[in-house]
Design a protein around this motif. Structure first.
Motif, PDB file in Angstrom:
ATOM      1  N   LEU A 166       0.892  -1.257   0.066  1.00 12.81           N
ATOM      2  CA  LEU A 166       0.257  -0.007  -0.023  1.00 12.81           C
ATOM      3  C   LEU A 166       0.800   1.269  -0.151  1.00 12.81           C
ATOM      4  N   ALA A 167       0.244   2.502  -0.126  1.00  3.93           N
ATOM      5  CA  ALA A 167       0.901   3.558  -0.345  1.00  3.93           C
ATOM      6  C   ALA A 167       1.436   3.896   1.189  1.00  3.93           C
ATOM      7  N   SER A 168       0.981   3.266   2.123  1.00  4.83           N
ATOM      8  CA  SER A 168       1.379   3.473   3.685  1.00  4.83           C
ATOM      9  C   SER A 168       2.388   2.480   3.845  1.00  4.83           C
ATOM     10  N   GLN A 169       3.093   1.687   3.050  1.00  5.74           N
ATOM     11  CA  GLN A 169       3.970   0.612   3.344  1.00  5.74           C
ATOM     12  C   GLN A 169       5.254   0.937   2.545  1.00  5.74           C
ATOM     13  N   ALA A 170       6.399   1.129   3.153  1.00  6.39           N
ATOM     14  CA  ALA A 170       7.648   1.367   2.793  1.00  6.39           C
ATOM     15  C   ALA A 170       8.349  -0.151   2.216  1.00  6.39           C
ATOM     16  N   PRO A 171       9.411   0.077   1.405  1.00  4.79           N
ATOM     17  CA  PRO A 171       9.740  -1.231   0.773  1.00  4.79           C
ATOM     18  C   PRO A 171      10.746  -1.869   1.803  1.00  4.79           C
ATOM     19  N   ASP A 172      10.830  -3.131   1.915  1.00  2.00           N
ATOM     20  CA  ASP A 172      11.829  -3.878   3.037  1.00  2.00           C
ATOM     21  C   ASP A 172      11.742  -3.375   4.307  1.00  2.00           C
ATOM     22  N   VAL A 173      10.900  -2.470   4.916  1.00  2.58           N
ATOM     23  CA  VAL A 173      11.078  -2.199   6.321  1.00  2.58           C
ATOM     24  C   VAL A 173       9.724  -2.341   7.113  1.00  2.58           C
ATOM     25  N   ASP A 174       8.771  -2.262   6.167  1.00  2.68           N
ATOM     26  CA  ASP A 174       7.447  -2.238   6.573  1.00  2.68           C
ATOM     27  C   ASP A 174       6.522  -3.630   6.253  1.00  2.68           C
ATOM     28  N   SER A 175       5.558  -3.572   6.972  1.00  2.00           N
ATOM     29  CA  SER A 175       4.603  -4.726   6.467  1.00  2.00           C
ATOM     30  C   SER A 175       4.293  -4.811   4.978  1.00  2.00           C
TER      31      SER A 175
END
Length: 461
Positions: free
Chosen positions: A410-419
């Protein structure tokens, strides 16, 4: 018939943060331009390059272990040369040269463009050329003219907008390695963004030691809001994400620029480090639980749908049970979307090194685990609220372990560090933005299916 010699194969291992990864990509670009073949397999490489991290003890140990592991390929393998680059070189060049003789050449943070020379000879030969010894903080700043070979997914790229840092954080040795803050020009960043878009990049992640400090050293009115307005004009870029924002630089102008932009993700990564006022003062960060609460209320007022990520350090010298409880209470009341917790590392060369490292390791680890357990429950509740909704997801490609499921964010999820979002039904190409219906929620992953076009036309996002 004359036999044509095969090009020298260079294998790269990049450790540490995305800022270090950009340095790796620049070195890869110079090597490719120089006619070298790039390999993903150290066992199939004539030269191995390790780009190291020297931030904290665990990162240094990982770097040293990796160097020693790669040195084994020189003893029983194809590898003829071992090159070491990055922050560990900047900080401990002389010690590495003395203690790991298997290293054939070093590349400092100011030497990235000399990587081609480094795979052939020793750039810093000690007694043979004492003038080339690596010492002090870096001063270089790359620009759009330097080649980059992206090591990320094809639709994603990190855009490093500045180098170095001017903050005096007591626990951090980065300024001693990376130097003082140096901003790139908006023109250079715009040209690089255009080049990345032409190569198929759809998402830019803006990175620096402090992205919100961007432009201050230029003293010409350049700042992050102005950069955002410029980058959103680049055709082909669909998402722009901000990482590493310093809390006292979250201004109304920045929030307004995000609110007005059709491309900047409603997402802020703000490493707060703690919530207890006394600990923050000792960290030379400033702030308090109350001050941070007001800042977050302002963000959520202007950007109601903004996802917030933060990181905290537990076990800093003098952190009492009461101070740690203050942090836990703050996390419970704030309900961050994403959170990382780290144990304090007592680092030589930092101002905190003069303090007594008085929190036992077992207590540090317990506090980190407790904080992450607390955040796990918050994340699960936030994810459960999304079940049944249809939302746009950026497809990243097949899941790395099983290679059977598509993953996305989702736009609320950054690559590699978030869900992330696991897509159990439907097909889409990597980089594509598709509507999905959230079917299941877990603490660190969402499970979804792609909504067919006819169905998505009537769905409420």
């Amino acid at each position: 018939m004359t036999r044509v010699a095969s090009p020298v194969r260079v294998g790269f291992l990049s450790l540490g943060c995305p800022k270090n990864l950009v340095d790796t990509e620049i070195m890869l670009g110079y090597l490719r331009r120089g006619g070298y073949a790039l390999s993903q397999d150290p066992a199939d490489s004539d030269v191995i390059v390790v780009n190291t991290c020297g931030f904290i003890e665990s990162a240094r140990q990982e770097s040293i272990d990796t160097i020693l592991e790669m040195a084994e390929h020189k003893k029983a393998g194809r590898c003829r040369r071992l090159v070491v680059a990055g922050c560990l070189v900047q900080r401990y060049h002389s010690q590495l040269r003395q203690e790991i003789p298997e290293i054939d050449s070093f590349v400092s943070l100011d030497d990235l463009e000399r990587i081609v020379e480094a795979v052939q000879t020793d750039l810093h030969s000690g007694a043979a050329d004492p003038g080339t010894a690596i010492s002090g903080a870096a001063r270089a700043l790359y620009d759009h003219r330097q080649a980059r070979v992206l090591a990320t997914r094809a639709h994603l790229a990190y855009l490093k907008i500045s180098e170095g840092c001017d903050h005096p954080c007591a626990f951090c040795a980065i300024p001693s390695m990376r130097g003082t803050m140096r901003s790139r020009s908006i023109e250079s960043l715009h040209l690089e963004a255009e080049d990345l878009a032409a190569r198929g990049v759809k998402e830019l992640v803006l990175i620096a030691q402090d992205t919100t400090d961007y432009g201050r050293d230029l003293a010409d009115g350049t700042d992050l809001p102005r950069l955002l307005r410029n980058l959103e004009k680049v055709d082909g870029i669909e998402w722009i994400r901000i990482h590493y924002a310093y809390p006292n630089r979250i201004t109304p102008a920045l929030l307004g620029a995000i609110a007005q932009s059709p491309k900047v993700c409603r997402y802020l990564d703000i490493p707060l480090q703690h919530a207890d006022a006394a600990i923050l003062k000792a960290m030379k960060r400033g702030g308090s639980r109350g001050i941070f609460r007001e800042m977050i209320e302002q963000i959520r007022h202007v950007l109601p749908d903004c996802a917030l990520r933060t990181t905290f350090i537990v076990g800093f010298p003098g952190e009492s049970e009461a101070a740690f409880q203050e942090l836990c209470d703050f996390v419970e009341e704030t309900r961050f979307d994403h959170l990382g917790a780290f144990t304090y590392s007592h680092e030589e060369g930092t101002s905190a090194y003069a303090l007594s490292d008085d929190v036992p390791s077992a207590v540090k680890e317990w506090r980190r685990d407790r904080l992450m357990e607390l955040q796990s429950g918050i994340a699960l509740e936030k994810h459960q609220a999304l079940v049944g909704r249809t939302l746009p997801v950026r497809v990243d490609g097949l899941e790395s372990d099983t290679r059977m499921l598509l993953t996305g964010r989702l736009a609320s999820q950054a690559p590699d560090v978030d869900s992330r979002v696991l897509i159990v039904d439907g097909e889409a190409a990597a980089g594509q933005l598709v509507p999905v219906r959230i079917e299941q929620a877990h603490a660190y992953d969402l499970v979804a299916r792609i909504v067919p076009p006819k169905e998505s036309e009537s769905a409420v996002v």
